[in-house]
Design an enzyme around this catalytic site. Structure first.
Site, PDB file in Angstrom:
ATOM      1  N   HIS A  83      38.913  27.657  42.597  1.00 34.30           N
ATOM      2  CA  HIS A  83      39.301  27.130  43.909  1.00 34.30           C
ATOM      3  C   HIS A  83      38.597  27.861  45.047  1.00 34.30           C
ATOM      4  CE1 HIS A  83      42.599  30.294  43.828  1.00 34.30           C
ATOM      5  NE2 HIS A  83      42.327  30.320  45.114  1.00 34.30           N
ATOM      6  N   ASP A 219      41.136  28.856  36.139  1.00 38.46           N
ATOM      7  CA  ASP A 219      40.720  28.890  37.547  1.00 38.46           C
ATOM      8  C   ASP A 219      39.616  29.928  37.759  1.00 38.46           C
ATOM      9  OD1 ASP A 219      40.510  28.690  40.261  1.00 38.46           O
ATOM     10  OD2 ASP A 219      42.634  28.945  40.691  1.00 38.46           O
ATOM     11  N   SER A 640      42.945  35.885  45.781  1.00 42.32           N
ATOM     12  CA  SER A 640      42.372  34.891  44.867  1.00 42.32           C
ATOM     13  C   SER A 640      40.992  35.358  44.428  1.00 42.32           C
ATOM     14  CB  SER A 640      42.255  33.542  45.564  1.00 42.32           C
ATOM     15  OG  SER A 640      43.518  32.972  45.772  1.00 42.32           O
TER      16      SER A 640
END
Length: 709
Positions: A83, A219, A640
């Protein structure tokens, strides 16, 4: 008795080390180092951060200003979240070559794709410059004057910082302005896409599973840093070569077990752990509800279009994910703050604080002042959120009008810059309109403007909006405005300065946006910023007072986008009565969720085939393929893509999310239910090797077996 005391001390370390905390890596010696050791770490503070020798910090990269990434090979190979790389993957995609749908894997370095504007920043060193920043600040000066002086001191420190010509310097405040740290950095500008799994792996579960556990998402994506022949930052060039890092992270093949030590190293965005109870109450009951509702309405409309049209799905995929991310986070955050009784906990602390400071004339005034200030700011804060969420975030035509507003004001201020400003604006609009659909935006405009008119505080509504027929306004704007396409916008911006400004101000879309923007800058934002400045000044004193009042407590500086370490353990949790979540998920869970044809839960045939054949290569364990795991690390947005590092300094996972029940950790970290979610490094290797047939990338890494020692 000595044995009992020792065990108690060990227990205190075990518990306190899992209470949260985002620690400055240059200040780990002492208590932090002891806490990490008590949790099983074999790392010294210097193993993590060292200016004179290579250390873990030399492998940690601020990825494109918003995420974290890490170097995992001697040739500058970068690992981050799918992402985080999503926008880049999308930019290289088309209906003919849909890398979001199919994935992308460069067969050689020559096939790696450049990404204009993407940057990767490394920290060279960190220094405490508090004395330089806070000296000679008169207490009798106004808040604004004090802030101006601090800004001048920051500029002087940055200007005088010792650094190489290709390096940068920045100063960031800690503890609400009670401490200042200087960061010397190197920013690389040639970053190329190396590999990414299809969205059916990289975004598996998409918005339904976002913030949830158990999770089954691969991810991750791979990029590479390129440098000039001197191994220094440089703009993109075919002559550039892969960056040779001071340190890169070996990858562990041994995986994780419950209670294993975990260290997450990265750039957390923002936390506010030390707010007063009145602020938390306002967030839960006044600020979050309208923001959630606005995004909920916008997302419903966009989702409807995306499900019907593949081109719109590609155009809006990244934007939808970005908007949905915080929409869902705010929902979980509000629920978590209520469930964890965050307001009451703050009130209990404040009662203790008041009792201990009843004779302190300065500190005894802090909490009543917070009550006054948050009471005064509430209405304008709600109005500001309505404007930001409607005009700036979710209605794209109005966002385009914000850009035009800034262009017009820049040209009026410096008419000689007209050509430069027009070129810059047109270049920005080319990217903007590539992913724009007027039909989608029209429906979003109509719904959100209806809400704005009816639900935003009337005190801060424009007269035009108060009396508007929203349906007629929508038709007028989208049938007649030049802000609905790049072609029309380019035509409006053609001509000389006076002609362009005249056309802009005659455009019905710009007129609508201009009224809202003027109102924001003249009425909403000035009042909000003035009150917020007072709140920040009170918070600065309150932060200092908390540390003085409770000297035995551990206080970490709130996250502010700077490099931090957070440590914990692999642990499951109990979200509610009679339910316990195990800490590891497996590929079997991916198959259980599989829904053919569903854009969130569809799967590539090859992944299903690998599962059916149990063809996991060197990466499975006991006939199973680990996918994700959770731990007690205190993380937030910006973490992240952060590496999850084991007790010996090896990569064991990739941080990408938090559990829904614990999203309130930005305000109230609770070790019972706050968990970060990570991709298991073995699943990453499995996808690269067995699924993508990109063994060359695995061969580039250093694979280790630390548990075999």
């Amino acid at each position: 008795m000595k044995i009992i005391k020792f065990l108690l001390l060990f227990l205190v370390f075990q518990v306190s080390a899992q209470q949260g905390g985002m620690w400055i890596p240059s200040l780990l010696e002492g208590m932090n180092e002891k806490e990490m050791k008590s949790l099983g770490s074999q790392l010294s503070a210097k193993d993590i951060y060292d200016v004179n020798n290579s250390s873990l910090k030399d492998a940690i990269v601020h990825f494109n200003g918003g995420c974290t990434s890490e170097i995992i090979s001697a040739s500058g190979l970068l690992l981050t979240n799918h992402h985080c790389g999503y926008g880049a993957i999308q930019s290289h995609s088309s209906v003919e070559h849909d890398y979001l749908e199919d994935g992308f894997w460069a067969k050689s370095m020559s096939d790696e794709l450049p990404n204009k504007g993407m940057v990767a920043t490394l920290i060279v060193r960190i220094e405490d410059v508090t004395k330089d920043i806070l000296s000679n600040i008169p207490s009798e000066a106004s808040l604004q004057e004090q802030q101006n002086l601090i800004s001048q001191h920051i500029e002087a420190v940055i200007k005088g910082a010792e650094k190489e010509s290709w390096q940068d310097a920045k100063v960031k405040s800690m503890y609400d302005g009670n401490q200042y740290m200087l960061f010397i950095t190197e920013t690389f500008k040639d970053i190329r896409l190396v590999g990414a799994p299809p969205a059916s792996i990289g975004k598996f579960g998409s918005d339904t599973d976002n913030w949830m556990w158990p999770r089954h998402t691969g991810d991750f994506s791979l990029f590479r840093i390129y440098a000039n022949k001197q191994n220094q930052p440089a703009e993109y060039s075919e002559e550039n070569i892969p960056y040779n890092p001071k340190h890169f992270l070996p990858v562990s093949l041994d995986g994780i077990s419950e209670n294993d030590f975990t260290l997450v190293f990265g750039f957390p965005g923002r936390t506010s752990e030390y707010l007063p109870s009145v602020a938390i109450d306002q967030i839960v009951n006044k600020l979050n509800p309208p923001k959630i509702k606005i995004r909920d309405e916008a997302l419903k409309i966009v989702d409807g279009y995306m499900r019907k049209d593949t081109e719109i799905k590609i155009q809006y995929a990244s934007k939808y994910a970005r908007i949905a991310n915080y929409w869902k986070k705010w929902i979980g955050e509000s629920q978590g703050l209520k469930k964890s009784h965050a307001v009451q906990k703050k009130q209990d602390l404040e009662a203790n604080f008041v009792e201990k400071n009843k004779d302190n004339e300065t500190y005894s005034k802090l909490l009543p002042e917070f009550e006054r200030l948050y009471g005064e700011i509430e209405e304008v804060a709600v109005a500001r959120d309505f404007w930001v969420e409607t005009v700036y975030r979710n209605v794209e035509l109005l966002n385009a009008s914000v850009r035009l507003y800034r262009f017009e004001n820049a040209v009026l201020k410096n008419p000689d810059d007209f050509e430069m400003q027009r070129t810059r604006l047109l270049n920005a609009y080319k990217g903007f309109y590539k992913n724009y659909n007027a039909s989608v935006d029209r429906d979003v405009f109509e719904r959100l403007m209806e809400m704005y008119q009816k639900e935003s505080p009337e005190t801060y509504l424009t007269e035009g909006l108060k009396n508007a027929d929203i349906k007629k306004l929508t038709a007028s704007v989208y049938d007649n405005s030049s802000l609905t396409s790049l072609e029309k916008m380019s035509d409006m911006l053609s001509g000389n300065k006076d002609e362009v400004l005249k056309k802009i101000n005659e455009d019905v879309g710009y007129k609508t946006g201009n009224e809202l923007i003027d109102n924001f800058y003249q009425n909403i934002d000035p009042k909000y910023q003035a009150l917020n400045l007072e709140i920040k000044a009170n918070q600065k004193i309150y932060m200092k007072a908390l540390m003085e009042t409770f000297p035995d407590e551990r206080f970490f500086p709130d996250a502010n986008g700077t490099l931090r370490v957070t440590y914990g353990k692999v642990n499951g949790y109990k979200p509610k009565d009679a339910v316990y979540y195990e800490p590891v998920s497996y590929l079997s869970g991916v198959i259980e969720k599989y829904k053919p044809g569903d854009y969130e839960f569809d799967l590539p045939e090859k992944l299903i085939e690998l599962y059916n054949n149990k063809d996991y290569g060197d990466y499975g364990v006991d006939g199973k393929m680990p996918v994700n795991f959770i731990g007690t690390n205190h993380t937030t947005g910006g973490n992240s893509g952060s590496p999850v590092i084991d007790a010996n300094g090896n990569l064991i996972g990739l941080n990408f999310d938090r559990v829904w029940e614990g999203t309130m950790s930005d305000y109230n970290y609770d070790p019972e239910i706050c968990r970060n979610i990570m991709v298991d490094a073995r699943y990453i290797l499995f996808v690269i090797d067995k699924f993508a047939d990109s063994k060359r990338l695995v061969d580039e890494m250093k694979l280790v077996h630390p548990k075999a020692k």
